[in-house]
Structure formats: C-alpha cells, structure tokens
Design an enzyme around this catalytic site. Structure first.
Site, PDB file in Angstrom:
ATOM      1  N   THR A   3      18.147 -36.066   1.646  1.00  0.00           N
ATOM      2  CA  THR A   3      19.139 -36.207   0.633  1.00  0.00           C
ATOM      3  C   THR A   3      19.758 -34.833   0.149  1.00  0.00           C
ATOM      4  O   THR A   3      19.299 -34.097  -0.115  1.00  0.00           O
ATOM      5  CB  THR A   3      18.526 -36.733  -0.968  1.00  0.00           C
ATOM      6  OG1 THR A   3      17.832 -38.121  -0.582  1.00  0.00           O
ATOM      7  CG2 THR A   3      19.423 -36.917  -2.096  1.00  0.00           C
ATOM      8  N   TYR A  26      13.671 -34.151   0.067  1.00  0.00           N
ATOM      9  CA  TYR A  26      14.248 -33.117  -0.732  1.00  0.00           C
ATOM     10  C   TYR A  26      13.732 -31.736   0.154  1.00  0.00           C
ATOM     11  O   TYR A  26      12.546 -31.646  -0.040  1.00  0.00           O
ATOM     12  CB  TYR A  26      13.813 -33.185  -2.257  1.00  0.00           C
ATOM     13  CG  TYR A  26      14.675 -34.161  -3.159  1.00  0.00           C
ATOM     14  CD1 TYR A  26      15.977 -34.182  -2.779  1.00  0.00           C
ATOM     15  CD2 TYR A  26      14.002 -34.958  -3.936  1.00  0.00           C
ATOM     16  CE1 TYR A  26      16.870 -35.233  -3.673  1.00  0.00           C
ATOM     17  CE2 TYR A  26      14.477 -35.759  -4.757  1.00  0.00           C
ATOM     18  CZ  TYR A  26      16.024 -36.127  -4.463  1.00  0.00           C
ATOM     19  OH  TYR A  26      16.731 -37.208  -5.502  1.00  0.00           O
ATOM     20  N   LYS A  50      21.585 -38.740   3.371  1.00  0.00           N
ATOM     21  CA  LYS A  50      22.047 -39.578   2.270  1.00  0.00           C
ATOM     22  C   LYS A  50      22.569 -38.747   1.255  1.00  0.00           C
ATOM     23  O   LYS A  50      22.090 -37.486   0.591  1.00  0.00           O
ATOM     24  CB  LYS A  50      20.607 -39.997   1.470  1.00  0.00           C
ATOM     25  CG  LYS A  50      20.713 -40.811   0.229  1.00  0.00           C
ATOM     26  CD  LYS A  50      19.477 -41.309  -0.212  1.00  0.00           C
ATOM     27  CE  LYS A  50      19.371 -42.249  -1.573  1.00  0.00           C
ATOM     28  NZ  LYS A  50      19.462 -41.480  -2.906  1.00  0.00           N
ATOM     29  N   SER A  80      10.193 -41.552  -1.786  1.00  0.00           N
ATOM     30  CA  SER A  80      10.791 -40.222  -2.211  1.00  0.00           C
ATOM     31  C   SER A  80       9.996 -39.294  -1.956  1.00  0.00           C
ATOM     32  O   SER A  80       8.622 -39.256  -2.287  1.00  0.00           O
ATOM     33  CB  SER A  80      10.855 -40.543  -3.725  1.00  0.00           C
ATOM     34  OG  SER A  80      11.224 -39.150  -4.546  1.00  0.00           O
ATOM     35  N   HIS A 127      23.834 -41.431  -5.412  1.00  0.00           N
ATOM     36  CA  HIS A 127      22.551 -41.226  -6.337  1.00  0.00           C
ATOM     37  C   HIS A 127      22.610 -42.204  -7.600  1.00  0.00           C
ATOM     38  O   HIS A 127      22.020 -41.899  -8.454  1.00  0.00           O
ATOM     39  CB  HIS A 127      22.478 -39.749  -6.812  1.00  0.00           C
ATOM     40  CG  HIS A 127      20.981 -39.428  -6.567  1.00  0.00           C
ATOM     41  ND1 HIS A 127      20.489 -38.582  -5.675  1.00  0.00           N
ATOM     42  CD2 HIS A 127      19.872 -39.488  -7.590  1.00  0.00           C
ATOM     43  CE1 HIS A 127      19.440 -38.180  -5.826  1.00  0.00           C
ATOM     44  NE2 HIS A 127      18.955 -38.845  -6.817  1.00  0.00           N
TER      45      HIS A 127
END
Ligand SMILES: Cc1cc2nc3c(=O)[nH]c(=O)nc-3n(C[C@H](O)[C@H](O)[C@H](O)COP(=O)(O)O)c2cc1C
Length: 407
Positions: free
Chosen positions: A195, A169, A275, A145, A299
């Site tokens: 994402t 992100y 994603k 992440s 998610h």
C-alpha cells in the site's frame, strides 16, 4: 398454489452448474420464508452501515466509517458508480455462469477478495480470525492488513487452504521490513499488496474528535509484537507501552520512492501488487520498478480529502498498463452490480472493504459469511440479467454513461 401445497411439494431443483451456486441463496431465502424464517441481517448491503452503527461503540464506528476531511472523496467514490448505468443484453445463454478469474497464475473462484482492513478486534473480539474463516467458508481469498490484531501466522492457520495475500505497510526500519516480508512467504501467503497511499495517516476528523486510533491502544500491532527483528530492538522486559511507542516510531515510511521497490523485490519471489494507485503514470512507474500489478484505490476516501473517485481513475490506469497486467480496484464497492461496473471499466477483480467489517460487527464469522454470500448472489444475478455467462463477457460495452443512450 397455497402455502400448504408449497410446503408439501419438494422445491424444484434448478440444475446445478459448477459455478452457479451463488444465486441459489435467493431461492433458499424465499423457501425459508415458508417456515416463517427470514435473514438475521439485512440483504441490503448498503443498509449494514446503519445497523453496525447501532451496535458499535461510537469510536469504533467512527474508525471504520470515517473518511478524510469533509468526506468528499468517499462521496465521490459512490457517486462515480452512479454515473455509469448497466446496459444489459438479452438471450445470451446464461443458464450457467462462471465467475472465476485467472490472477497471478492462479484461478480464483470469484473476482472478489476481502480488502485489507486493520485492527479488526475493534469491532469484534475474534477480529481477523472470524473474517478469514468466513472468507474460507464462502470461497473468497483474504488480504491481511499489516496492522492486524492477530499475527499473520495465526491468521494463516485459521485460513486453512483458502488463498490469502498479505498487505504490506513498509516500515521505516529495514530489519523489521525484511523480517515481515520473509515471514509472509513462510506463512503461505501467495502475494504481497504494497500500500503506497499511506505515507502518513490522513486527516480524519471523526477519529480526531473521539481522540481514538486503535494502534495506540495496542490493537493492530500483532505482526510487529510477534516479529523477532522488532522484539530484538526492545529490552527483554519491555511492556506494552514500550512496544506501542516503538511501533509508532517505525510504522510509516514517508521517505519511500519508486527506487526502493527493487529492494523489496530482492527479499521475496512473491507477486507484488501496488495498492493506492490513482494516476496512470504511477501505474507505469510501479510496473517499471518491478511490480506485477496494481490496485486502483483511494483507501475508501480515508486518506486524501477532495480526491478523484477510484472508479473514475480506473479506465485511465487500465489503458496505461495494457490488457495483460493485473488491475484490481476498490473504494466504494457495495453491491454485485458495482462489481460488474468495475470489471466493465477495466478491473480484473475487486477488493471488498467496509461492508464485511459491518457484517463482522453485527454477527462475527456468520455476519461476514452472510455479507459475502449476498454479494456473490447479487453478482451472479447481475451477470445473469446483463447476459454474461462468464467474466470475459463483462466488457466496456456493458456500461453507458448516465443520460440518453448514444449507441
Ligand atoms: C477501518 C479500515 C481500515 C483499513 N485498513 C487498511 C490497511 O490496514 N491497509 C490497507 O491497505 N488498506 C486499509 N483500508 C482500506 C481498504 O483496504 C480499502 O481500500 C477500502 O476499505 C475501500 O473502500 P470501501 O471500504 O469504502 O469500499 C482500511 C479501510 C478501513 C475502512
């Protein structure tokens, strides 16, 4: 045979096929029972959530298990798997199974990657380092992440030679965004998962009720505090609170549109997977804007309440992009048979989320390794029992909607 006889007789050795080792776990567990042993953690991957609840601080449990709003999307994710039933075929020659898949030009040993999950030190002090070591131990690629508790370089070092991807992100500061993306390639990550379902955090009553989110406590921002572009925007003597406040200012980016993707493409040659896709038109737009593949995901129901189940969106997305484009899927996968259903309905591979975090909560690196071994054993057995010696045998004909069979 008596127990004594069983213990004295060497266990019959099943012929070892190159990729058939996963189901061996089951035999090993039964044999360990002869010595009075049993697994430390449950092998029921749906039972780990309750077990983790018992050991975690309430706010840490709420952060991991919580869904958006009423939890309707999370429930839909699981219900969708139950709408489909496996329709096994017999005598298909399943003495050896090959679980490998070709994805983005590389061969992966199994069609499973660990999903990007933020701030893992919330549940265990070693956080992502324990998870990535377990992933390497079992042979499952890891997706890190953006909001990890350890920097991407430290996680890369812990991963060793095991393939790893980075989840982006896209922050609203262009200098930080570009710097992060360039570090990803330098640290040996081989794909970027962008994402797109998080223009902002969803409305999560379980986190709101405990007034808790890890990031404001400084957990999950290591990629930013270790970033030269981010640091250059802070005074030299800035403390933790200043870094957290700056992170909060730039972390999300609700202004993004598909027209921005080519900019990311210019910063990196790495494959880009988008994603959070649920509508087939978004899958088409992602590809038209330069993406190499998509991840069908909501998610895990954490963003939008009342949304469609990820598994329900999967066949339409696969139909929209055609057979050649990589399509991954997550949200609701708990067992090996869930993976078979996802693959039958159009996924090339899946991301595995919450259950490994429960394993991490319960027993650190060995806990994650246990969860992965159980998942792969279940998958291997599911392939054996449905008549699938390789993933190419997992086709749409392997599942039927619940109710009377109409083949
Ligand atoms: C605690 C937690 C944190 C997450 N953090 C991220 C993240 O940082 N980036 C991301 O793309 N997805 C994140 N996700 C979503 C997962 O990647 C994945 O889509 C989701 O867990 C799938 O649902 P499931 O775990 O219920 O199967 C997170 C999920 C959880 C449970």
């Amino acid at each position: 045979m008596t127990t004594a006889e069983t213990a004295a007789t060497p266990a019959p050795q099943a012929p070892q096929a190159p990729h058939a080792a996963h189901a061996e776990l089951v035999r090993k567990i039964y044999l360990s029972g002869i010595a009075g042993e049993k697994p430390k953690l449950s092998t029921d991957l749906t039972a780990l959530e309750e077990a983790a609840r018992a050991v975690l601080e309430p706010r840490a449990y709420a952060y991991v298990a919580g869904d958006a709003g009423t939890g309707a999307t999370g429930r839909a994710n699981r219900e969708a798997f139950d709408q489909w039933r496996l329709l096994p075929r017999m005598w298909k020659g399943v003495g050896e199974r090959d679980l490998s898949v070709s994805l983005l030009g590389r061969r992966l040993e199994v069609p499973v990657l660990l999903a990007p999950v933020a701030a893992q030190t919330v549940v265990h002090p070693e956080g992502e380092l324990a998870s990535v070591r377990a992933a390497a131990e079992v042979g499952v690629p890891f997706v890190l992440s953006s909001f990890s508790s350890h920097s991407m370089e430290d996680v890369a070092e812990a991963a060793g030679a095991q393939p790893r991807w980075y989840q982006l992100y896209w922050p609203n500061d262009p200098a930080v965004a570009e710097s992060l993306v360039r570090r990803v390639a330098a640290a040996g990550y081989t794909a970027i998962v962008v994402t797109v379902d998080n223009p902002t955090f969803g409305y999560r009553p379980s986190d709101l009720d405990t007034a808790y989110i890890p990031f404001v406590h400084g957990e999950g921002i290591a990629n930013f505090t270790s970033d030269p572009a981010f640091r250059s925007q802070l005074p030299e003597d800035a403390g933790d609170m200043a870094a957290i406040a700056h992170w909060a200012k730039i972390a999300s980016n609700p202004t993004l549109t598909w027209d921005d993707l080519p900019r990311l493409r210019r910063w990196t040659d790495l494959p880009l997977l988008i994603k959070g896709i649920q509508h087939p038109d978004d899958a088409r737009r992602a590809l038209a804007a330069g993406a190499d593949g998509v991840v069908v995901s909501n998610h895990g129901g954490r963003q939008l309440d009342g949304g469609v189940a990820a598994l329900d969106a999967l066949p339409a997305v696969r139909a929209a992009v055609g057979p050649a484009v990589p399509v991954l899927m997550d949200s609701g996968i708990r067992t090996g048979t869930d993976i078979v259903k996802a693959l039958a309905l159009g996924a090339d591979a899946v991301l595995y989320g919450r259950p490994y975090i429960y394993g991490l909560s319960l027993d650190g690196q060995p806990g994650v390794a246990h969860v992965l071994r159980c998942l792969l054993a279940d998958l291997d057995l599911a392939m054996t029992l449905t008549g699938c010696p390789s993933l190419t045998h997992i086709t749409r004909e392997l599942v039927a909607p619940r109710g009377p069979l109409t083949v």
